[in-house]
Design a protein around this motif. Structure first.
Motif, PDB file in Angstrom:
ATOM      1  N   LYS A   1      68.976  16.825   6.243  1.00  0.00           N
ATOM      2  CA  LYS A   1      69.694  17.485   7.339  1.00  0.00           C
ATOM      3  C   LYS A   1      68.787  18.203   8.334  1.00  0.00           C
ATOM      4  N   ARG A   2      67.592  17.631   8.569  1.00  0.00           N
ATOM      5  CA  ARG A   2      66.737  18.121   9.647  1.00  0.00           C
ATOM      6  C   ARG A   2      66.498  16.962  10.605  1.00  0.00           C
ATOM      7  N   HIS A   3      67.594  16.547  11.240  1.00  0.00           N
ATOM      8  CA  HIS A   3      67.553  15.356  12.085  1.00  0.00           C
ATOM      9  C   HIS A   3      66.657  15.543  13.310  1.00  0.00           C
ATOM     10  N   LEU A   4      66.678  16.725  13.903  1.00  0.00           N
ATOM     11  CA  LEU A   4      65.890  16.965  15.107  1.00  0.00           C
ATOM     12  C   LEU A   4      64.397  16.797  14.826  1.00  0.00           C
ATOM     13  N   PHE A   5      63.944  17.320  13.710  1.00  0.00           N
ATOM     14  CA  PHE A   5      62.533  17.187  13.342  1.00  0.00           C
ATOM     15  C   PHE A   5      62.188  15.722  13.063  1.00  0.00           C
ATOM     16  N   ALA A   6      63.095  15.004  12.419  1.00  0.00           N
ATOM     17  CA  ALA A   6      62.834  13.597  12.110  1.00  0.00           C
ATOM     18  C   ALA A   6      62.689  12.782  13.392  1.00  0.00           C
ATOM     19  N   TRP A   7      63.581  13.012  14.344  1.00  0.00           N
ATOM     20  CA  TRP A   7      63.493  12.256  15.600  1.00  0.00           C
ATOM     21  C   TRP A   7      62.273  12.678  16.415  1.00  0.00           C
ATOM     22  N   ALA A   8      61.899  13.938  16.315  1.00  0.00           N
ATOM     23  CA  ALA A   8      60.682  14.374  17.001  1.00  0.00           C
ATOM     24  C   ALA A   8      59.466  13.629  16.450  1.00  0.00           C
ATOM     25  N   GLY A   9      59.415  13.449  15.133  1.00  0.00           N
ATOM     26  CA  GLY A   9      58.323  12.697  14.529  1.00  0.00           C
ATOM     27  C   GLY A   9      58.302  11.246  14.974  1.00  0.00           C
ATOM     28  N   ILE A  10      59.492  10.628  15.085  1.00  0.00           N
ATOM     29  CA  ILE A  10      59.568   9.230  15.548  1.00  0.00           C
ATOM     30  C   ILE A  10      59.091   9.121  16.984  1.00  0.00           C
ATOM     31  N   VAL A  11      59.513  10.053  17.825  1.00  0.00           N
ATOM     32  CA  VAL A  11      59.077  10.011  19.229  1.00  0.00           C
ATOM     33  C   VAL A  11      57.556  10.124  19.321  1.00  0.00           C
ATOM     34  N   LEU A  12      56.974  11.025  18.546  1.00  0.00           N
ATOM     35  CA  LEU A  12      55.512  11.178  18.564  1.00  0.00           C
ATOM     36  C   LEU A  12      54.822   9.919  18.059  1.00  0.00           C
ATOM     37  N   LEU A  13      55.406   9.274  17.044  1.00  0.00           N
ATOM     38  CA  LEU A  13      54.834   8.016  16.534  1.00  0.00           C
ATOM     39  C   LEU A  13      54.881   6.924  17.592  1.00  0.00           C
ATOM     40  N   VAL A  14      56.000   6.819  18.300  1.00  0.00           N
ATOM     41  CA  VAL A  14      56.135   5.807  19.355  1.00  0.00           C
ATOM     42  C   VAL A  14      55.121   6.054  20.467  1.00  0.00           C
ATOM     43  N   VAL A  15      55.021   7.319  20.905  1.00  0.00           N
ATOM     44  CA  VAL A  15      54.087   7.646  21.993  1.00  0.00           C
ATOM     45  C   VAL A  15      52.652   7.352  21.578  1.00  0.00           C
ATOM     46  N   GLN A  16      52.278   7.751  20.372  1.00  0.00           N
ATOM     47  CA  GLN A  16      50.907   7.530  19.921  1.00  0.00           C
ATOM     48  C   GLN A  16      50.599   6.037  19.777  1.00  0.00           C
ATOM     49  N   THR A  17      51.576   5.261  19.309  1.00  0.00           N
ATOM     50  CA  THR A  17      51.353   3.819  19.125  1.00  0.00           C
ATOM     51  C   THR A  17      51.148   3.130  20.465  1.00  0.00           C
ATOM     52  N   ILE A  18      51.983   3.495  21.443  1.00  0.00           N
ATOM     53  CA  ILE A  18      51.839   2.901  22.774  1.00  0.00           C
ATOM     54  C   ILE A  18      50.492   3.288  23.380  1.00  0.00           C
ATOM     55  N   TRP A  19      50.100   4.536  23.204  1.00  0.00           N
ATOM     56  CA  TRP A  19      48.807   4.997  23.739  1.00  0.00           C
ATOM     57  C   TRP A  19      47.638   4.292  23.057  1.00  0.00           C
ATOM     58  N   TRP A  20      47.796   4.032  21.766  1.00  0.00           N
ATOM     59  CA  TRP A  20      46.701   3.428  20.988  1.00  0.00           C
ATOM     60  C   TRP A  20      46.589   1.917  21.199  1.00  0.00           C
ATOM     61  N   GLY A  21      47.705   1.198  21.141  1.00  0.00           N
ATOM     62  CA  GLY A  21      47.606  -0.261  21.201  1.00  0.00           C
ATOM     63  C   GLY A  21      48.585  -0.934  22.130  1.00  0.00           C
ATOM     64  N   GLY A  22      49.394  -0.171  22.870  1.00  0.00           N
ATOM     65  CA  GLY A  22      50.346  -0.775  23.788  1.00  0.00           C
ATOM     66  C   GLY A  22      51.712  -0.960  23.159  1.00  0.00           C
ATOM     67  N   PRO A  23      52.724  -1.164  23.979  1.00  0.00           N
ATOM     68  CA  PRO A  23      54.098  -1.282  23.479  1.00  0.00           C
ATOM     69  C   PRO A  23      54.327  -2.498  22.587  1.00  0.00           C
TER      70      PRO A  23
END
Length: 347
Positions: free
Chosen positions: A109-131
């Motif tokens: 029941k900490r959905h906001l933190f979970a989605w924040a982690g996913i957003v950071l993972l997506v941003v870092q992946t795009i920055w590292w190797g592209g979409p």
């Protein structure tokens, strides 16, 4: 499903990602950074799955999980070549590991933190190797796990709330039905009792065509008072009290019984003892007016009995004087407080 089994399965699944990371430990340029990420991941997973915790994850723990996810990406991705020939294989185990850790966070029941982690993972992946890597290394899959966890968690919470409401409604319906059945039983009991009391006199009235003697008319008045007692003095009546009340009325006394609920729920044996004392008190007084009233339920007194007799010859009352309703001209012949047997024993 038992919570212990769910936690065990989550722990095994979390450990599986570490096994995959160890299997491909030769692919990263610096294995030590990968091993450090494994230690952080194992520590965060263990803390999140420890037994005896509240269902809702503490804020500090959810923040720690997000920080570990960010640290894992920063430790591992510099050691990997996104353009490696043949792909990275299981060397991107950290993506699934992050998805698992964030799914645990969302489940607790900490959905906001979970989605924040996913957003950071997506941003870092795009920055590292592209979409293009979002799908190939499983970032979309990790996001899907969190989404499913979020949906299921909300659905289960709603189902639990609905179940509580249904249980409450069922209890209220059961209480209502019990009350209705009690009212029905009470009504049928009183009707049956009234019919038993009134039937003999009604047959007499029918046979005589309504022509009653003075004695029969008095009996009708006594019968009316007895029926009124059954309504106003329910818990103040047993066979002994009924007999003594009728005897007092036939010798000219006015008897009034008031049951105000003070004897509700009293032990049946104690109840009978109290009423037997009331019957003895009514039999032993020559007062012209007898009033018996139940005391409050929290009182040590069960029933108060008062016997009054007019002072003088009572002519003022017979003439309908304004003092008829005033007890100042009455002498107190009887004042009795019948205690509760349980209160008497405790004292």
């Amino acid at each position: 499903m038992p919570r212990a089994l769910i936690v065990t399965m989550a722990a095994l699944f979390s450990g599986y990602h570490i096994v995959l990371g160890l299997y491909t430990i030769d692919i990263p340029s610096n294995p030590l950074a990968v091993l450090a990420a494994m230690v952080l991941y194992a520590l965060a997973s263990t803390i999140s799955l420890l037994p005896g915790q509240p269902e809702r994850m503490p804020v500090w723990m959810a923040a720690l999980n997000v920080a570990v996810c960010v640290s894992m990406t920063l430790l591992i991705t510099p050691q990997l070549d996104p353009a490696r020939e043949g792909g990275l294989g299981y060397a991107t185990w950290y993506v699934a590991a992050i998805g698992t850790l964030l799914t645990i966070t969302s489940t607790r029941k900490r959905h906001l933190f979970a989605w924040a982690g996913i957003v950071l993972l997506v941003v870092q992946t795009i920055w590292w190797g592209g979409p293009g890597l979002l799908l190939s290394i499983g970032v979309i899959g990790s996001a899907a796990w969190v989404a499913i966890s979020h949906i299921l968690s909300r659905a289960l919470a709603k189902a639990s709330l609905d179940a509580q409401r249904f249980a409450q409604a069922e209890r209220e319906a059961t209480d209502w039905q019990a009350a209705q059945e009690a009212h029905l039983y009470e009504r049928q009991f009183r009707l049956g009792q009234t019919s038993t009391m009134a039937a003999p006199m009604l047959r007499v009235i029918e046979r005589s065509g309504g022509e009653l003697s003075e004695e029969q008319r008095r009996e009708c008045l006594y019968l009316e008072a007895a029926i009124r007692d059954e309504i106003r003095g329910r818990e103040l009546l047993n066979d002994a009290v009924r007999a003594q009340v009728m005897a007092a009325r036939r010798r000219g006394a006015t008897v009034t019984l008031f049951d105000e609920g003070g004897l509700d729920g009293v032990d049946p044996e104690e109840h009978e003892l109290i009423l037997d004392q009331l019957a003895v008190a009514i039999r032993g007084t020559g007062a012209r007016r007898i009033i018996a009233r139940t005391a409050p339920a929290d009182s040590e007194i069960a029933v108060t009995v008062v016997g009054l007799t007019p002072v003088g010859d009572g002519s003022a009352r017979d003439l309908g004087s304004a003092e008829e309703e005033d007890d100042e001209d009455d002498a107190v012949d009887l004042w009795l407080e019948i205690p509760r047997p349980s209160a008497r024993r405790s004292s």
